[in-house]
Design an enzyme around this catalytic site. Structure first.
Site, mmCIF file in Angstrom:
data_model
loop_
_atom_site.group_PDB
_atom_site.id
_atom_site.type_symbol
_atom_site.label_atom_id
_atom_site.label_comp_id
_atom_site.label_asym_id
_atom_site.label_seq_id
_atom_site.Cartn_x
_atom_site.Cartn_y
_atom_site.Cartn_z
ATOM 1 N N SER A 1 0.836 -1.214 0.000
ATOM 2 C CA SER A 1 0.000 0.000 0.000
ATOM 3 C C SER A 1 0.858 1.245 0.000
ATOM 4 O O SER A 1 2.051 1.193 0.282
ATOM 5 C CB SER A 1 -0.883 0.054 1.254
ATOM 6 O OG SER A 1 -1.700 -1.074 1.344
ATOM 7 N N LYS B 1 1.189 -3.968 5.290
ATOM 8 C CA LYS B 1 1.869 -4.883 6.211
ATOM 9 C C LYS B 1 2.781 -5.873 5.482
ATOM 10 O O LYS B 1 3.888 -6.160 5.936
ATOM 11 C CB LYS B 1 0.836 -5.623 7.073
ATOM 12 C CG LYS B 1 0.144 -4.690 8.049
ATOM 13 C CD LYS B 1 -0.752 -5.409 8.990
ATOM 14 C CE LYS B 1 -1.613 -4.431 9.779
ATOM 15 N NZ LYS B 1 -0.833 -3.467 10.573
ATOM 16 N N GLY B 2 2.315 -6.385 4.351
ATOM 17 C CA GLY B 2 3.132 -7.345 3.603
ATOM 18 C C GLY B 2 4.420 -6.694 3.136
ATOM 19 O O GLY B 2 5.528 -7.209 3.364
ATOM 20 N N ALA B 3 4.277 -5.524 2.496
ATOM 21 C CA ALA B 3 5.448 -4.820 1.964
ATOM 22 C C ALA B 3 6.414 -4.451 3.086
ATOM 23 O O ALA B 3 7.629 -4.602 2.951
ATOM 24 C CB ALA B 3 4.989 -3.564 1.231
ATOM 25 N N ASP C 1 5.474 -4.944 12.043
ATOM 26 C CA ASP C 1 5.950 -5.501 10.767
ATOM 27 C C ASP C 1 7.454 -5.755 10.820
ATOM 28 O O ASP C 1 7.942 -6.770 10.301
ATOM 29 C CB ASP C 1 5.623 -4.536 9.621
ATOM 30 C CG ASP C 1 4.122 -4.357 9.467
ATOM 31 O OD1 ASP C 1 3.385 -5.314 9.772
ATOM 32 O OD2 ASP C 1 3.701 -3.270 9.056
HETATM 33 O O1 RIB Z 1 1.487 -2.156 10.107
HETATM 34 C C1 RIB Z 1 1.580 -0.862 9.598
HETATM 35 C C2 RIB Z 1 0.902 -0.782 8.268
HETATM 36 O O2 RIB Z 1 -0.469 -1.015 8.449
HETATM 37 C C3 RIB Z 1 0.991 0.571 7.612
HETATM 38 O O3 RIB Z 1 2.148 0.702 6.807
HETATM 39 C C4 RIB Z 1 -0.288 0.643 6.820
HETATM 40 O O4 RIB Z 1 -0.091 0.391 5.481
HETATM 41 C C5 RIB Z 1 -1.217 -0.368 7.473
HETATM 42 O O5 RIB Z 1 -1.627 -1.297 6.596
#
Ligand code: RIB
EC number: 2.7.1.15
Length: 294
Positions: free
Chosen positions: A11, A40-42, A241
């Site tokens: 995102s 979160k994936g990225a 993350d």
């Molecule tokens: O975990 C953080 C992420 O959660 C943010 O970067 C945002 O994209 C949300 O999805």
């Protein structure tokens, strides 16, 4: 080196910084607006790659400017993008973040992330026996369940970060190798049972992150507690993350679970000292230097 395959969301984070979080129906004046790569994936893919993991990102972006920026960001961070699809006519997922009063509030609009769906034949191309698969919950739950069942049948390890919170089936929990909720997600998943009792049900599998209170898991004999590090907090977005990406990187290097959790706690603690989900993510040397002081 074994691969980490992240199957998840990608995102653009639209971040507003303000002194006061608006109440329902209220308007406030903010201080700044920035767009930074997130999802979160990225974020987990970038965290693992900065820490030395060999990482492939599997996901979807739209055919818009955000999609192009995100692709470049992966390349700069040495995350593989061969399996990152651009969906024609679709928009890239966005996360609308308010940073106020020392914490964040986030609304995620999934957009292209809804299209992360695979056939069995596609999974065979994406995941080999040498992979560790990293999953979160910003893509369709049916995909998370499908990938986990596929991996379980082939004994391929899966690390599931159950965020953002949603109900999960017992079958999904059984299929994954590690599950890493924060304390709130843990309560949503298991109800009002004491943390110790839930941890004991899932030895060396359930790893609960508790922010400044560190991380806990049950090693089969005792409940292990790994304390958090002291940090100068700028932005906590992406701390979870970083923990998951770092845990995956350490496990793939062959670390024992406690050692891997310790590495991930330090990485995650360092990540809150920079702005944006990925802005403060450390590299391997940063973590090793800090580990020497712990
Ligand atoms: O975990 C953080 C992420 O959660 C943010 O970067 C945002 O994209 C949300 O999805």
């Amino acid at each position: 080196m074994k691969r980490i395959v992240v199957i998840g969301s990608v995102s653009m984070d639209l971040v507003v910084t303000t002194d006061k979080r608006p109440q329902a129906g209220e308007t406030v004046i903010g201080q700044a607006f920035q767009t930074v790569p997130g999802g979160k994936g990225a974020n987990q893919a970038v965290a693992a790659a900065r820490l030395g993991g060999r990482v492939e990102m599997v996901g979807c972006v739209g055919s818009d400017e955000f999609g192009q920026r995100i692709r470049q960001n992966f390349e700069q961070n040495e995350v593989g993008t061969q399996q990152l699809r651009t969906i024609d006519g679709e928009v890239t997922g966005t996360a609308h973040i308010v940073l106020a009063e020392g914490d964040n509030s986030i609304v995620v609009v999934q957009s292209a992330n809804k299209q992360v769906v695979f056939t069995e034949a596609e999974l065979e191309q994406l995941i080999d026996d040498e992979s560790l698969v990293l999953l979160q919950l910003e893509i369709p739950i049916a995909t998370v369940e499908h990938v986990s069942a596929y991996c379980r049948a082939r004994q391929i390890p899966v690390l599931l970060n159950p965020a953002p919170s949603q109900p999960l089936t017992d079958e999904l929990l059984e299929h994954v190798t590690y599950v890493t909720p924060n304390e709130h997600e843990c309560r949503d998943l298991f109800g009002d049972v004491s943390l110790d009792e839930v941890l004991r049900r899932y030895p060396n599998k359930l790893i609960v992150t508790e922010g400044v209170n560190g991380v806990r898991f049950f090693d089969g004999e005792t409940i292990q507690h790994v304390p958090a590090i002291q940090a100068d907090v700028v932005d906590t977005t992406g701390a979870g993350d970083t923990f998951n990406g770092a845990l995956a990187a350490a496990l793939m290097e062959g670390s024992e679970l406690r050692e891997a959790v310790r590495f991930a706690v330090v990485a995650s603690g360092l990540s809150v000292e920079g702005f944006g989900a990925q802005g403060g993510m450390p590299n391997r040397n940063d973590v090793m230097r800090r580990l020497e002081r712990v």
